[in-house]
Design a protein around this motif. Structure first.
Motif, PDB file in Angstrom:
ATOM      1  N   MET A  59       0.932  -1.114  -0.046  1.00 22.76           N
ATOM      2  CA  MET A  59      -0.102  -0.045  -0.148  1.00 22.76           C
ATOM      3  C   MET A  59       0.746   1.189   0.158  1.00 22.76           C
ATOM      4  SD  MET A  59      -3.311  -0.972   2.403  1.00 22.76           S
ATOM      5  CE  MET A  59      -3.972   0.853   2.466  1.00 22.76           C
ATOM      6  N   THR A  60       0.345   2.379  -0.838  1.00 25.84           N
ATOM      7  CA  THR A  60       1.152   3.456  -0.878  1.00 25.84           C
ATOM      8  C   THR A  60       0.400   4.570  -0.077  1.00 25.84           C
ATOM      9  OG1 THR A  60      -0.258   4.532  -2.864  1.00 25.84           O
ATOM     10  CG2 THR A  60       1.376   2.847  -3.444  1.00 25.84           C
ATOM     11  N   ASN A  61       1.135   5.825  -0.094  1.00 22.97           N
ATOM     12  CA  ASN A  61       0.377   7.240   0.431  1.00 22.97           C
ATOM     13  C   ASN A  61      -0.780   7.330  -0.298  1.00 22.97           C
ATOM     14  OD1 ASN A  61       2.419   7.679   2.273  1.00 22.97           O
ATOM     15  ND2 ASN A  61       3.242   9.239   1.047  1.00 22.97           N
ATOM     16  N   ALA A  62      -1.712   8.237   0.304  1.00 18.76           N
ATOM     17  CA  ALA A  62      -3.115   8.194  -0.124  1.00 18.76           C
ATOM     18  C   ALA A  62      -3.355   9.173  -1.513  1.00 18.76           C
ATOM     19  CB  ALA A  62      -3.924   8.970   0.940  1.00 18.76           C
ATOM     20  N   TYR A  63      -2.288  10.111  -1.750  1.00 19.22           N
ATOM     21  CA  TYR A  63      -2.346  11.014  -2.696  1.00 19.22           C
ATOM     22  C   TYR A  63      -3.663  11.668  -2.936  1.00 19.22           C
ATOM     23  CZ  TYR A  63       2.179   8.789  -4.164  1.00 19.22           C
ATOM     24  OH  TYR A  63       3.193   8.498  -4.178  1.00 19.22           O
ATOM     25  N   PHE A  64      -4.349  12.239  -1.986  1.00 25.77           N
ATOM     26  CA  PHE A  64      -5.503  12.912  -1.731  1.00 25.77           C
ATOM     27  C   PHE A  64      -5.053  14.526  -2.385  1.00 25.77           C
ATOM     28  CE2 PHE A  64      -7.034  10.671   2.395  1.00 25.77           C
ATOM     29  CZ  PHE A  64      -7.559   9.737   1.525  1.00 25.77           C
ATOM     30  N   ILE A  65      -6.019  14.702  -3.081  1.00 27.12           N
ATOM     31  CA  ILE A  65      -5.826  16.197  -3.822  1.00 27.12           C
ATOM     32  C   ILE A  65      -6.987  17.155  -3.517  1.00 27.12           C
ATOM     33  CG2 ILE A  65      -4.919  14.812  -6.027  1.00 27.12           C
ATOM     34  CD1 ILE A  65      -7.969  15.101  -7.076  1.00 27.12           C
ATOM     35  N   ASP A  66      -7.606  16.971  -2.469  1.00 25.33           N
ATOM     36  CA  ASP A  66      -8.600  17.906  -2.064  1.00 25.33           C
ATOM     37  C   ASP A  66      -8.694  17.821  -0.352  1.00 25.33           C
ATOM     38  OD1 ASP A  66     -11.089  18.888  -1.026  1.00 25.33           O
ATOM     39  OD2 ASP A  66     -11.607  19.114  -2.977  1.00 25.33           O
ATOM     40  N   ILE A  67      -8.616  19.142   0.265  1.00 25.88           N
ATOM     41  CA  ILE A  67      -8.653  19.022   1.891  1.00 25.88           C
ATOM     42  C   ILE A  67      -9.824  18.314   2.167  1.00 25.88           C
ATOM     43  CG2 ILE A  67      -9.866  21.180   1.821  1.00 25.88           C
ATOM     44  CD1 ILE A  67      -6.862  19.943   4.145  1.00 25.88           C
ATOM     45  N   TYR A  68     -10.719  18.378   1.682  1.00 24.65           N
ATOM     46  CA  TYR A  68     -12.217  17.573   1.877  1.00 24.65           C
ATOM     47  C   TYR A  68     -11.898  15.763   2.321  1.00 24.65           C
ATOM     48  CZ  TYR A  68     -14.253  22.020   1.645  1.00 24.65           C
ATOM     49  OH  TYR A  68     -14.475  23.378   1.724  1.00 24.65           O
ATOM     50  N   GLN A  69     -10.861  15.476   1.619  1.00 18.89           N
ATOM     51  CA  GLN A  69     -10.498  13.963   1.821  1.00 18.89           C
ATOM     52  C   GLN A  69      -9.854  13.733   3.069  1.00 18.89           C
ATOM     53  OE1 GLN A  69      -8.529  14.042  -2.372  1.00 18.89           O
ATOM     54  NE2 GLN A  69      -9.503  12.151  -2.382  1.00 18.89           N
ATOM     55  N   TYR A  70      -9.285  14.769   3.536  1.00 18.88           N
ATOM     56  CA  TYR A  70      -8.526  14.544   4.843  1.00 18.88           C
ATOM     57  C   TYR A  70      -9.481  14.263   6.047  1.00 18.88           C
ATOM     58  CZ  TYR A  70      -4.047  15.201   2.193  1.00 18.88           C
ATOM     59  OH  TYR A  70      -2.970  15.022   1.445  1.00 18.88           O
ATOM     60  N   ARG A  71      -8.849  13.698   7.033  1.00 22.00           N
ATOM     61  CA  ARG A  71      -9.572  13.660   8.462  1.00 22.00           C
ATOM     62  C   ARG A  71      -8.662  13.927   9.568  1.00 22.00           C
ATOM     63  NH1 ARG A  71     -12.679  13.718   5.100  1.00 22.00           N
ATOM     64  NH2 ARG A  71     -14.555  12.303   4.717  1.00 22.00           N
ATOM     65  N   ASP A  72      -7.332  13.881   9.497  1.00 22.09           N
ATOM     66  CA  ASP A  72      -6.534  14.152  10.517  1.00 22.09           C
ATOM     67  C   ASP A  72      -6.470  15.497  11.027  1.00 22.09           C
ATOM     68  OD1 ASP A  72      -4.375  14.096  12.404  1.00 22.09           O
ATOM     69  OD2 ASP A  72      -2.967  14.443  10.695  1.00 22.09           O
ATOM     70  N   VAL A  73      -6.862  15.851  12.108  1.00 20.50           N
ATOM     71  CA  VAL A  73      -7.145  17.091  12.671  1.00 20.50           C
ATOM     72  C   VAL A  73      -5.701  17.892  12.450  1.00 20.50           C
ATOM     73  CG1 VAL A  73      -6.318  16.537  15.024  1.00 20.50           C
ATOM     74  CG2 VAL A  73      -7.638  18.703  14.420  1.00 20.50           C
ATOM     75  N   GLU A  74      -4.499  17.161  12.749  1.00 20.03           N
ATOM     76  CA  GLU A  74      -3.266  17.914  12.517  1.00 20.03           C
ATOM     77  C   GLU A  74      -2.930  18.468  10.882  1.00 20.03           C
ATOM     78  OE1 GLU A  74       0.927  16.435  13.976  1.00 20.03           O
ATOM     79  OE2 GLU A  74       0.759  15.555  11.998  1.00 20.03           O
ATOM     80  N   SER A  75      -3.424  17.627  10.024  1.00 15.44           N
ATOM     81  CA  SER A  75      -3.429  17.912   8.631  1.00 15.44           C
ATOM     82  C   SER A  75      -4.417  19.077   8.348  1.00 15.44           C
ATOM     83  CB  SER A  75      -3.651  16.469   7.660  1.00 15.44           C
ATOM     84  OG  SER A  75      -2.844  15.652   7.990  1.00 15.44           O
TER      85      SER A  75
END
Length: 240
Positions: A59-75
């Protein structure tokens, strides 16, 4: 650790770190080779190796392209702080792509069905876009997969006491692209070469009459005194 008879916990990944394949390997051009090389690096070491969920299927990094895909509060906080400082959005996404903890928190990729087979409904954080190609079922169908290579590493640790109990001696410490070391226990000895880059100009010198190939992540069959290592090649030699 060795001098004090200590015992290491040997690992690459955890829930707070990006995926090792994307950090130190090449998940685009050499995904299998680098995943296997990274696995070899720690499984041949002294100590107890740990495998983080998904590491064993590449498995690889997520490579998310939109902030709405993130859930981590730090991110999410980092995104807003950097944006308020005037950092360009594309630069912020590049930072999150390489550093976000969400890279290691996406669902386990079981198959190529909806939601990667992790759930029957939309999960809290979405699966990585590549789940149709990287999943457990695909690994089980491929005899040369990352998963079966991990099984081989575990088998070797159980089979050869030099891997589980041997001393550790670093080799070629100043080499710019190789991490190499020797393990020794009673009359057993192995040498491990791990090539951390995609270049094809790294060579090693060995006494081919003294060693056999114990494991190769690129299916190398024969030894020579002078050999050019392939991109992200791991080579484990055992003394005859």
């Amino acid at each position: 650790m060795q001098n004090g008879n200590g015992w290491n916990a040997v690992f690459w990944c955890c829930h707070d770190q990006p995926r090792v394949l994307s950090r130190f390997g090449d998940d685009k051009n050499y995904p299998k080779e680098s995943a296997k090389m990274l696995a070899t690096t720690i499984h041949m070491l002294r100590g107890t190796p740990y495998i983080y969920q998904g590491e064993e299927i590449g498995m690889t990094n997520a490579y998310f392209i939109d902030i709405y895909q993130y859930r981590d509060v730090e991110s999410l906080n980092a995104y807003q702080i950097l944006k308020d400082k005037g950092v360009l959005e594309k630069e912020i996404y590049q930072i999150l792509l390489t550093k976000s903890r969400d890279n290691a928190r996406t669902p386990m990729q079981w198959n190529d069905q909806a939601y990667a087979g992790f759930s029957d409904v939309e999960s809290w954080i979405e699966p990585i876009y590549n789940y149709k190609d990287i999943n457990v079922e695909k690994n089980l169908e491929d005899q040369d997969s990352v998963f079966y290579y991990y099984q081989k590493l575990i088998q070797l640790r159980k089979q050869y006491q030099v891997i589980s109990l041997g001393t550790y001696e670093p080799l070629l410490s100043d080499h710019p692209t190789l991490y190499a070391y020797k393990r020794q226990y009673q009359d057993q000895a192995i040498i491990v070469y791990n090539h951390f880059y995609g270049d094809q100009t790294t060579s090693i010198s060995i006494d081919a009459t003294q060693y056999d190939i114990l494991l190769s992540n690129v299916n190398r069959q024969t030894l020579e005194n002078e050999m050019m290592l392939k991109p992200y090649e791991s080579l484990v030699l055992i003394k005859k």
